[in-house]
Scaffold this motif. Structure first.
Motif, short mmCIF file in Angstrom:
data_model
loop_
_atom_site.label_atom_id
_atom_site.label_comp_id
_atom_site.label_asym_id
_atom_site.label_seq_id
_atom_site.Cartn_x
_atom_site.Cartn_y
_atom_site.Cartn_z
N UNK A 43 0.83 -1.17 -0.04
CA UNK A 43 0.18 0.00 0.03
C UNK A 43 0.98 1.24 -0.15
N UNK A 44 0.32 2.33 -0.70
CA UNK A 44 1.14 3.63 -0.73
C UNK A 44 1.00 4.20 0.41
N UNK A 45 1.98 4.90 0.85
CA UNK A 45 2.29 5.97 1.98
C UNK A 45 2.15 7.30 1.61
N UNK A 46 1.34 8.20 2.14
CA UNK A 46 1.05 9.78 1.70
C UNK A 46 1.76 10.37 3.10
N UNK A 47 2.81 11.08 2.76
CA UNK A 47 3.55 11.60 3.86
C UNK A 47 3.18 13.10 4.61
N UNK A 48 2.13 13.53 3.88
CA UNK A 48 1.56 14.90 4.21
C UNK A 48 0.21 15.05 3.31
N UNK A 69 -0.16 10.14 6.67
CA UNK A 69 0.44 11.15 7.73
C UNK A 69 -0.46 12.54 7.70
N UNK A 70 -1.18 12.36 8.68
CA UNK A 70 -2.35 13.77 8.70
C UNK A 70 -1.94 14.75 9.58
N UNK A 71 -1.66 15.83 8.96
CA UNK A 71 -1.12 17.21 9.64
C UNK A 71 -1.97 18.31 9.82
N UNK A 101 -1.44 21.43 20.03
CA UNK A 101 -2.58 20.83 19.20
C UNK A 101 -2.24 19.55 18.57
N UNK A 102 -3.26 18.48 18.56
CA UNK A 102 -3.33 17.26 17.87
C UNK A 102 -4.15 17.04 16.65
N UNK A 103 -3.60 16.66 15.60
CA UNK A 103 -4.64 16.29 14.34
C UNK A 103 -5.52 15.26 14.98
N UNK A 104 -5.08 14.32 15.74
CA UNK A 104 -5.66 12.91 16.23
C UNK A 104 -7.10 13.43 16.76
N UNK A 105 -7.22 14.54 17.24
CA UNK A 105 -8.49 14.98 17.77
C UNK A 105 -9.47 15.73 16.88
N UNK A 106 -9.02 15.61 15.45
CA UNK A 106 -10.15 16.33 14.57
C UNK A 106 -10.44 15.31 13.27
N UNK A 153 3.27 27.26 14.07
CA UNK A 153 3.65 25.95 14.67
C UNK A 153 1.99 25.45 14.81
N UNK A 154 1.90 24.41 13.67
CA UNK A 154 0.38 23.80 13.47
C UNK A 154 -0.07 22.89 14.78
N UNK A 155 1.19 22.08 15.07
CA UNK A 155 0.83 20.78 16.00
C UNK A 155 1.19 19.54 15.83
N UNK A 156 0.75 18.61 16.37
CA UNK A 156 1.21 17.23 16.21
C UNK A 156 0.40 16.40 15.10
N UNK A 157 1.42 15.68 14.33
CA UNK A 157 0.84 14.88 13.34
C UNK A 157 0.55 13.54 13.73
N UNK A 158 -0.31 12.77 12.82
CA UNK A 158 -0.49 11.48 13.20
C UNK A 158 -0.83 10.49 12.05
#
Length: 398
Positions: A56-61, A114-116, A89-94, A123-128
């Motif tokens: 499976x392909x991996x999207x980095x951003x 990888x969701x950013x 902030x955490x992308x996880x929460x949205x 400074x945008x926050x933590x990625x997941x």
């Protein structure tokens, strides 16, 4: 989940292609890849004769699930543009798994992303990192946090300049980053001095401390060559691991990026030159960077470019000078390695997750399509009779 995919042209990416090969997945993990793999009794067999079989392909951003499609304001959770420093902030929460972009990802053979947070804040926050199928984001997580997102250039200076607040210039943007890391250094000193005793914690500074320690890389949104140079300068000053994101003018200073061993997530490539930063955008950038010795990944920046076009961007970059091997690596092994996910995804290697895609032909041929997609051995997507079918993650077998 268990499955044996047999008879196909197997492209592990991290190894030599195997004609008539087998990929065996048991309990969600790849256990064998080869030309003569015995299939245990009871394991379902899928005949891939005449097909291509890839990881499976991996999207980095990307912004899947935080910048939902077709939802307008209600589904727009990409930027918390009330504080230029959103490190806490955490992308996880949205992330909303019901975003139709996840189904699109599967149709393009993308199984991990990888969701950013966006680039409105300095400074945008933590990625997941998540898989592209599941009921809740917690079930989909591969790793959290993966990195911390930051932005240089037009976006943050426009957002806060319009509010007549710091930052409104490139000087101000760099100052916000410098001030944040200086405070984080002081915070770490106070925390260490407390030696485990009572201490006033700060989630913003805790996140930045993990960047300073080298635990989390710094994903720096920057397009222009001068902004990339600022990213290099700040990384040298504070000693953190830098990953350049976008790198639109990276081809102009490819030698500098190579000398400093800085990886670049390039793209999106299918866009107009919609702002000053993009005036030198070209499909040749990935090839120039790779030939200079820079490790690259290619991104759609979904929904800027639809995520199922990830492989097509690699194809057109190849048309403009990127070699074929690197084109495939730029959407598989490279993004997995950059983002610290190579122990889970990115290649058909025993021990990794059973994320496997059966293609009608060479995926770098725009006429090929993903016919069957497996995540951890479970079939989650199939294209048959001219129609895509996505497995319902909310269905529980009786």
């Amino acid at each position: 989940m268990n499955v044996a995919i047999t008879g196909g042209h197997v492209v592990p990416v991290a190894g030599t292609p195997i004609e008539g090969g087998t990929v065996l997945v048991q309990d969600g993990r790849i256990v064998a890849v080869g030309a003569a793999v015995p299939v245990p009794d009871g394991v379902p067999v899928v005949d891939a004769t005449g097909k291509w079989v890839l990881p499976g392909f991996v999207e980095a951003h990307g912004h899947l699930g935080v910048h939902e499609e077709g939802e307008g304001w209600a589904g727009q959770d990409t930027n918390e543009m009330t504080d230029p420093n959103g490190a806490r902030l955490r992308a996880l929460d949205a992330v909303n798994p019901a975003d139709p972009g996840f189904a699109d990802a599967l149709s393009g053979g993308v199984t991990s992303v990888v969701i950013k947070p966006g680039s409105g804040n300095v400074i945008g926050g933590r990625t997941v990192a998540v898989k592209c199928w599941g009921r809740t984001v917690d079930e989909m997580v591969v790793r959290e946090p993966v990195s911390v997102k930051s932005a240089l250039g037009e976006n943050p200076k426009r957002v806060y300049g319009d509010q007549k607040k710091l930052p409104s210039t490139r000087q101000g943007v760099a100052a916000v980053i410098r001030d944040a890391f200086t405070k984080a250094q002081d915070y770490v000193a106070r925390r260490d001095a407390a030696e485990g005793g009572p201490f006033e914690r700060d989630n913003t500074l805790e996140t930045l401390a993990r960047v300073l320690s080298g635990e989390l890389p710094w994903c720096q949104h920057c397009h222009r060559a001068d902004d990339i140079a600022t990213a290099l300068r700040l990384a040298d000053e504070f000693g953190y691991r830098l990953i350049v994101n976008h790198g639109t003018e990276g081809h102009l200073i490819a030698d500098l990026l190579a000398d400093k061993n800085i990886p670049v997530v390039v793209g999106p490539l299918f866009t107009t030159r919609s702002k000053v930063e993009l005036r030198h955008r070209t499909l040749r950038t990935p090839g120039v960077l790779a030939r200079a010795g820079v490790e690259i990944a290619i991104t759609t920046d979904h929904p800027v470019v639809p995520i199922h076009f990830l492989v097509h961007q690699a194809t057109l970059a190849m048309k403009e000078g990127l070699d074929r091997t690197t084109a495939l690596e730029s959407i598989t092994t490279n993004p997995a390695r950059m983002m610290g996910l190579a122990d889970r995804v990115g290649s058909l290697t025993p021990g990794l997750d059973g994320d496997v895609v059966i293609w009608s032909g060479d995926p770098l041929d725009v006429l090929s399509r993903a016919e069957r997609v497996y995540i951890e051995g479970r079939e989650v997507y199939r294209h048959e009779n001219g129609e895509p079918v996505v497995a319902n993650p909310y269905y529980v077998e009786p």
